[in-house]
Design an enzyme around this catalytic site. Structure first.
Site, PDB file in Angstrom:
ATOM      1  CB  SER A  10      -0.561   0.018   1.155  1.00 22.42           C
ATOM      2  OG  SER A  10      -1.666   1.272   1.360  1.00 22.42           O
ATOM      3  CG  ASN A  51     -12.723   4.474   0.446  1.00 24.57           C
ATOM      4  OD1 ASN A  51     -13.766   5.321   1.404  1.00 24.57           O
ATOM      5  ND2 ASN A  51     -11.698   4.736   0.524  1.00 24.57           N
ATOM      6  CB  ALA A  82     -17.771  -6.141 -14.678  1.00 23.59           C
ATOM      7  N   GLY A  83     -15.617  -6.257 -11.579  1.00 26.57           N
ATOM      8  CA  GLY A  83     -15.656  -7.380 -10.449  1.00 26.57           C
ATOM      9  C   GLY A  83     -15.433  -5.339  -9.648  1.00 26.57           C
ATOM     10  N   GLY A  84     -15.024  -5.569  -8.242  1.00 25.41           N
ATOM     11  CA  GLY A  84     -15.637  -4.542  -7.101  1.00 25.41           C
ATOM     12  C   GLY A  84     -15.455  -2.855  -7.787  1.00 25.41           C
ATOM     13  CB  ALA A  85     -12.248  -0.937  -9.030  1.00 23.74           C
ATOM     14  CE  LYS A 135     -11.880   0.129  -1.218  1.00 22.96           C
ATOM     15  NZ  LYS A 135     -11.393   0.594  -2.490  1.00 22.96           N
ATOM     16  CG  ASP A 179     -12.531   4.023  -2.788  1.00 18.20           C
ATOM     17  OD1 ASP A 179     -11.700   4.158  -2.832  1.00 18.20           O
ATOM     18  OD2 ASP A 179     -12.988   2.593  -2.339  1.00 18.20           O
ATOM     19  CB  THR A 200      -7.380  -1.120   1.069  1.00 17.03           C
ATOM     20  OG1 THR A 200      -7.352  -1.941  -0.800  1.00 17.03           O
ATOM     21  CG2 THR A 200      -6.427  -2.721   1.262  1.00 17.03           C
TER      22      THR A 200
HETATM   23  P1  ATR Z   1     -11.536  -5.225  -8.012  1.00 13.01           P
HETATM   24  O1  ATR Z   1     -11.754  -4.768  -6.486  1.00 13.01           O
HETATM   25  O2  ATR Z   1     -10.134  -5.172  -8.287  1.00 13.01           O
HETATM   26  O3  ATR Z   1     -12.086  -5.079  -9.478  1.00 13.01           O
HETATM   27  P2  ATR Z   1     -12.234  -8.335  -8.844  1.00 13.01           P
HETATM   28  O4  ATR Z   1     -13.527  -7.733  -7.967  1.00 13.01           O
HETATM   29  O5  ATR Z   1     -11.723  -9.412  -8.615  1.00 13.01           O
HETATM   30  O6  ATR Z   1     -11.200  -7.102  -8.287  1.00 13.01           O
HETATM   31  O7  ATR Z   1     -12.536  -7.722 -10.876  1.00 13.01           O
HETATM   32  C1  ATR Z   1     -11.504  -8.061 -11.471  1.00 13.01           C
HETATM   33  C2  ATR Z   1     -11.940  -7.903 -12.905  1.00 13.01           C
HETATM   34  O8  ATR Z   1     -10.314  -7.734 -13.473  1.00 13.01           O
HETATM   35  C3  ATR Z   1     -12.778  -8.646 -12.708  1.00 13.01           C
HETATM   36  O9  ATR Z   1     -13.676  -7.738 -14.073  1.00 13.01           O
HETATM   37  C4  ATR Z   1     -12.191 -10.131 -13.799  1.00 13.01           C
HETATM   38  O10 ATR Z   1     -13.106 -10.350 -14.588  1.00 13.01           O
HETATM   39  P3  ATR Z   1     -13.610 -11.642 -14.299  1.00 13.01           P
HETATM   40  O11 ATR Z   1     -14.911 -10.690 -13.660  1.00 13.01           O
HETATM   41  O12 ATR Z   1     -14.220 -12.327 -15.474  1.00 13.01           O
HETATM   42  O13 ATR Z   1     -13.458 -12.269 -13.216  1.00 13.01           O
HETATM   43  C5  ATR Z   1     -11.211  -9.393 -14.015  1.00 13.01           C
HETATM   44  N1  ATR Z   1      -9.889  -9.800 -14.996  1.00 13.01           N
HETATM   45  C6  ATR Z   1      -9.062  -9.978 -13.715  1.00 13.01           C
HETATM   46  N2  ATR Z   1      -8.084 -11.446 -14.541  1.00 13.01           N
HETATM   47  C7  ATR Z   1      -8.436 -11.275 -15.971  1.00 13.01           C
HETATM   48  C8  ATR Z   1      -8.379 -11.723 -16.624  1.00 13.01           C
HETATM   49  N3  ATR Z   1      -6.749 -12.598 -17.326  1.00 13.01           N
HETATM   50  N4  ATR Z   1      -8.979 -11.180 -18.019  1.00 13.01           N
HETATM   51  C9  ATR Z   1      -9.030 -10.773 -18.271  1.00 13.01           C
HETATM   52  N5  ATR Z   1     -10.153  -9.983 -17.378  1.00 13.01           N
HETATM   53  C10 ATR Z   1      -9.486 -10.052 -15.867  1.00 13.01           C
END
Ligand code: ATR
Length: 309
Positions: A30, A102, A162-165, A81, A136, A77
């Protein structure tokens, strides 16, 4: 003095020193302690900002511990969160909106009966509570607007991830009056779910899952692809050319120049990395804790130094 070159404080730690901290797992990389301690020192506060490796199962007890020790506040972090929403005593609207906390501010009861931030109280309070905020989401749009010099209103945006961020970025960007949002994610169903959520919360925005056919104003990378220097580009090069993208914002800040940003620069796009997002969420947290304007330039310089070290 030897071993203290990065120590920004003139005043040594003493019995009246108060603490803030970031909790994460992992947390050891961090950059927040460097940034926040520089800001705290510039404001002349006798505080220190620490970092603790906290396992998700220990989050509740770790927050209670900070509360009992009268910490000023905390940052949270990955992966804390969302968990913290159910742990803090009071959830502020920003955290409710984004479904994530956060920043926590500890508050005590003043003689007037009001809950006030701990630094504002003269005597030790009888009761203390934790108040959860989210800084954030605002940081995402502030970073795009300031670092790319771009107002989002009326713009076409492609969001990767489309993950958390990605979810927070998509919802926040959609609320800025953009014209169109394209969502792309490795797991297609998650992009579809997010598109449906945006359509119900921000009905005025056109949302599509998939790549745009025409030019877009902004590509926003919210995937984790790029964290490693050997990572591939986070999009399908058969489906998109960077020459059709005016500006690229990569939410990654370490490395400072990802494969995506390198390629975008070569294609002539305007670019910015995620340093601004980290800076603005941290500056907003420091303002929530201290009630003072955060010294942005000092904090930015400390972050840049930390990231390039
Ligand atoms: P964060 O909190 O940083 O958003 P996360 O919720 O784990 O972390 O999300 C990671 C993002 O990166 C997701 O969109 C993930 O895609 P999936 O939903 O299919 O898992 C994407 N990601 C991670 N590794 C990847 C890879 N090798 N190729 C393409 N997308 C990837």
């Amino acid at each position: 003095m030897f071993g203290r070159v990065s120590e920004p404080f003139h005043q040594p730690i003493d019995a009246s020193t108060r603490y803030c901290a970031v909790y994460g797992h992992p947390v050891r990389h961090s950059a927040s302690p460097a940034m926040q301690n520089a800001g705290i020192a510039q404001l002349g506060l006798n505080w220190r900002y620490l970092a603790f490796e906290v396992l998700p199962d220990d989050l509740r007890v770790a927050i209670d511990g900070a509360k009992a020790m009268r910490f000023i506040g905390l940052n949270l972090t990955v992966p804390h969160k969302i968990l913290a929403l159910d742990i803090v005593d009071v959830v502020e609207q920003s955290a409710r909106n984004w479904g994530a906390v956060n920043t926590i501010r500890f508050e005590g009861i003043a003689p007037s009966g009001e809950w006030r931030p701990l630094p504002e109280l003269d005597a030790p309070p009888k009761a203390v509570r934790s108040h959860g905020f989210n800084t954030d989401a605002d940081a995402i749009t502030r970073a795009i607007e300031e670092d790319l010099g771009m107002a989002l209103t009326g713009k076409k945006v492609l969001l990767l991830g489309a993950g958390g961020a990605g979810r927070t970025a998509a919802l926040k960007v959609a609320q800025q009056g953009i014209a169109e949002l394209f969502l792309v994610n490795r797991t297609f169903s998650k992009a579809e779910e997010l598109a449906a959520e945006i359509a119900s919360i921000v009905p005025g925005v056109r949302v599509q899952v998939g790549y745009p056919r025409a030019k877009v104003d902004l590509l926003l990378n919210a995937t984790s692809l790029g964290l490693k220097t050997e990572d591939q580009l986070p999009f399908d090069q058969n489906a998109l050319s960077l020459r059709n993208v005016f500006a690229v914002y990569d939410m990654i800040y370490r490395p400072a120049e990802t494969t995506l940003l390198k390629a975008a620069k070569a294609a002539g796009s305007r670019t910015a990395n995620g340093l601004g997002m980290l800076l603005y969420q941290g500056a907003a947290a420091l303002e929530i804790w201290s009630g003072k304007s955060a010294p942005i330039q000092t904090m930015r310089a400390a972050l840049e130094k930390n990231i390039h070290a």
